[in-house]
Each structure stands twice: as structure tokens, then as C-alpha cells.
Enzyme design. Sequence first.
Site, PDB file in Angstrom:
ATOM      1  N   THR A 282       0.855  -1.199   0.000  1.00 16.45           N
ATOM      2  CA  THR A 282       0.000   0.000   0.000  1.00 16.45           C
ATOM      3  C   THR A 282       0.885   1.241   0.000  1.00 16.45           C
ATOM      4  O   THR A 282       1.999   1.198   0.527  1.00 16.45           O
ATOM      5  CB  THR A 282      -0.865  -0.021   1.280  1.00 16.45           C
ATOM      6  OG1 THR A 282      -1.829  -1.044   1.135  1.00 16.45           O
ATOM      7  CG2 THR A 282      -1.564   1.298   1.544  1.00 16.45           C
TER       8      THR A 282
ATOM      9  N   GLY B  97     -10.998  -1.923   2.988  1.00 20.17           N
ATOM     10  CA  GLY B  97     -10.075  -1.826   4.121  1.00 20.17           C
ATOM     11  C   GLY B  97     -10.136  -0.467   4.802  1.00 20.17           C
ATOM     12  O   GLY B  97     -11.098   0.288   4.658  1.00 20.17           O
ATOM     13  N   ASP B  98      -9.082  -0.176   5.509  1.00 19.20           N
ATOM     14  CA  ASP B  98      -9.016   1.046   6.322  1.00 19.20           C
ATOM     15  C   ASP B  98      -8.717   2.309   5.509  1.00 19.20           C
ATOM     16  O   ASP B  98      -9.041   3.419   5.933  1.00 19.20           O
ATOM     17  CB  ASP B  98      -7.907   0.900   7.362  1.00 19.20           C
ATOM     18  CG  ASP B  98      -6.557   0.630   6.698  1.00 19.20           C
ATOM     19  OD1 ASP B  98      -6.484  -0.286   5.863  1.00 19.20           O
ATOM     20  OD2 ASP B  98      -5.589   1.345   6.992  1.00 19.20           O
TER      21      ASP B  98
ATOM     22  N   THR C 159      -0.723   1.735   7.010  1.00 14.35           N
ATOM     23  CA  THR C 159      -0.601   0.552   6.165  1.00 14.35           C
ATOM     24  C   THR C 159      -0.561  -0.679   7.053  1.00 14.35           C
ATOM     25  O   THR C 159       0.028  -0.652   8.127  1.00 14.35           O
ATOM     26  CB  THR C 159       0.658   0.601   5.271  1.00 14.35           C
ATOM     27  OG1 THR C 159       0.782  -0.656   4.592  1.00 14.35           O
ATOM     28  CG2 THR C 159       1.934   0.884   6.055  1.00 14.35           C
ATOM     29  N   GLY C 160      -1.206  -1.737   6.583  1.00 17.16           N
ATOM     30  CA  GLY C 160      -1.196  -2.962   7.386  1.00 17.16           C
ATOM     31  C   GLY C 160      -2.550  -3.636   7.331  1.00 17.16           C
ATOM     32  O   GLY C 160      -3.326  -3.436   6.396  1.00 17.16           O
TER      33      GLY C 160
HETATM   34  N1  ASP Z   1      -4.306  -1.411   4.878  1.00 17.76           N
HETATM   35  C1  ASP Z   1      -4.573  -2.002   3.601  1.00 17.76           C
HETATM   36  C2  ASP Z   1      -5.874  -2.727   3.666  1.00 17.76           C
HETATM   37  O1  ASP Z   1      -6.122  -3.405   4.633  1.00 17.76           O
HETATM   38  C3  ASP Z   1      -3.513  -2.939   3.159  1.00 17.76           C
HETATM   39  C4  ASP Z   1      -2.105  -2.424   3.318  1.00 17.76           C
HETATM   40  O2  ASP Z   1      -1.846  -1.458   3.979  1.00 17.76           O
HETATM   41  O3  ASP Z   1      -1.182  -3.003   2.730  1.00 17.76           O
HETATM   42  O4  ASP Z   1      -6.606  -2.669   2.723  1.00 17.76           O
END
Ligand code: ASP
Length: 325
Positions: free
Chosen positions: A191, A221-222, A242-243
Amino acid sequence: MKKIISLLFLLVIALFFVQCKNKENQETWAIVLHGGAGAGKNMRPEVREKYLDLLDQALQTGIQMLEEGASAIDVATRVVVWLEDCPDFNAGKGAVINAEGIHELDAAVMDGKDLKAGAVAGVRDIKNPILAARHVMEDTPHVLLIGEGASAFAASVGLTIVPNSYFSTPERLEQIRRIREKKENPDPKGTVGCVVLDNNGNLAAATSTGGMSGKRWGRVGDVPVIGAGTYANNNTVAVSGTGHGELWIRRCVAFDISALMDYKGYSVEEAAREVIFNKIDKMEGSGGGVICVDKNGRIAMEFNTDIMYRAWATASGQRGTAIED
Ligand code: ASP
């Protein structure tokens, strides 16, 4: 009387020095970007070098704009467009693939000046979802548009529409094959996001993603959830996360960092550390990280995963790129 005058004089001098000290600690501009967090021990040296170089190129785009006096929101948006167009990150071209074999993308921007925000979620054909998010913010009374409605809106404002296959790369096709064969766990790494303080003291945040590889069709997602993966407020901080997005939504991560600074007087480092290591860390899931810049240009980059791709620079000459701790 004489005593009072001397006391007042001393007070003015003291205030002058405090003012100078504050100015010294105040960056005129600052920028941080990320290219995702996740597992990643034992990265091959040539891959590491390649990513450090890509991060630095994206950073340079932002630095140049800031030196020319561009606004925080323009810089954050432009840097994220650069990262979306780069096939090596999980956003725009190169985004991960969901369980149905389709790319569904999320993106958001927020302007700390007036708390305006725009986001798109679950879009399949907008070449640069971050531009669509920006148009939602600027050209509609809404904050979040999803799916087909978001695409129709993007087309109506003249954004480039592409077939879903545009986002695919050989690496992503191989990744989803391995996930389906249960040879690889879904890993959100890649991301992208950017937070900026500009010369006028304005903060902005922008984040874009393909989400979690192998995610369920329709999962959001977030990133486009304001206050979870993206937040900016001129009084406190700009944050891009991110995560593992579900954790970020449940913990309102980006807003929580701002709230700790606002209500409790935490520094940006304290607030980011508190949320990542004392709150996210205690939840079940794979974690991640945040990049933050506060209203004085102080930077925090905290993550509880093996790696977080990141780059940063400030007007006073700090500059760097890093992947591991
Ligand atoms: N946070 C992002 C999601 O859950 C994914 C990511 O940060 O890599 O969609």
C-alpha cells in the site's frame, strides 16, 4: 516602578528567546511517504536497492514540488499518483488481486486545513484512484463513493478509465496463484501513502491500495475510512497507515494518533508509538505501521511488522529512505 519595568523587559526578552527556539524547531515543510508494511525478512540485496531507489524517486517528486511552493494536498496527491503508476507497489498498477481474481482498489485524501476529505472504495477501472478521491473531495458534497458509482463519477470528471487487467502484473498473478494453492499467506505489503506539511503550515494525507491479496470480493479496508487509514488536521497531525486494515478500522488508528496529541498533549512520536505498540500490538492480526508529520514538521514512522518501506525529507535537510528498522 523601576522594578516593574525591568521585570517586563526581562519577560519580553524571555518570550523572544522562546519564540526563536520554537522557530528553530519548526520545519517550513516536511514530507514522509510509505510503500507498505509487512513481512519481509531476508530481502534480496538487489530487491532492497531497487525499492530504496523507487522510494527516493517518489520522494524527489514531492521535494521538488514543496521547494516550488506547492500545497500539501497537491504534493500528497502527486506523490501517490507516482506510486500508483509504479507497478512495484500494491496500489494502482501492480495492485493485489482478490479471491475472485479481480483488482478492487481503495484510496483517500484529506486536507488538514479545512478537514475536507474524499475517498473511493472497491473501484475496478479508475487508473488513479487517488485522483478520483481528490475529485470526490473537491467536486461533490460527499466523502466516499464506491464501486460503479465512483467509476461513473471518475469518468464524468475526465479521469482515465482502464480495463481491470491494466492493474495486473506477472508478480501479482503468481501471488494469487500461490495464495489459492495455500503456498503463501495473504500479505498486504505495498500500500502507498504520503503525508505532507507545506510552507503555509497546511497538512495533508493521501493513501491508496489494492487492499489485502486474496481478500473477499467487496471487502473494503481502512484506507478510504477517514480516521482509520487516513487523517489530517492542521491542529495536530497528518497520518497515513498501512497494514491489516480491519485492525486499523476497529482502532480508528489515524484519528487516535491525532486525538492523543490533541487531548493529551502527546508528541507525534509518543502518539504513534502508543497506538502501534500499546494498542494495535495487543490485537490479533498481522499489524502494520503509520507515517505521520505534525504541524511543526516533526516526523514519526512506527511499525510492528518486519519492514515498512518509507522515505522522508524536511526543509532543514533531513532526508532518507529505509525499509527495515
Ligand atoms: N491497509 C490495507 C488494507 O487493509 C492494506 C495495506 O496497507 O497493505 O486494505
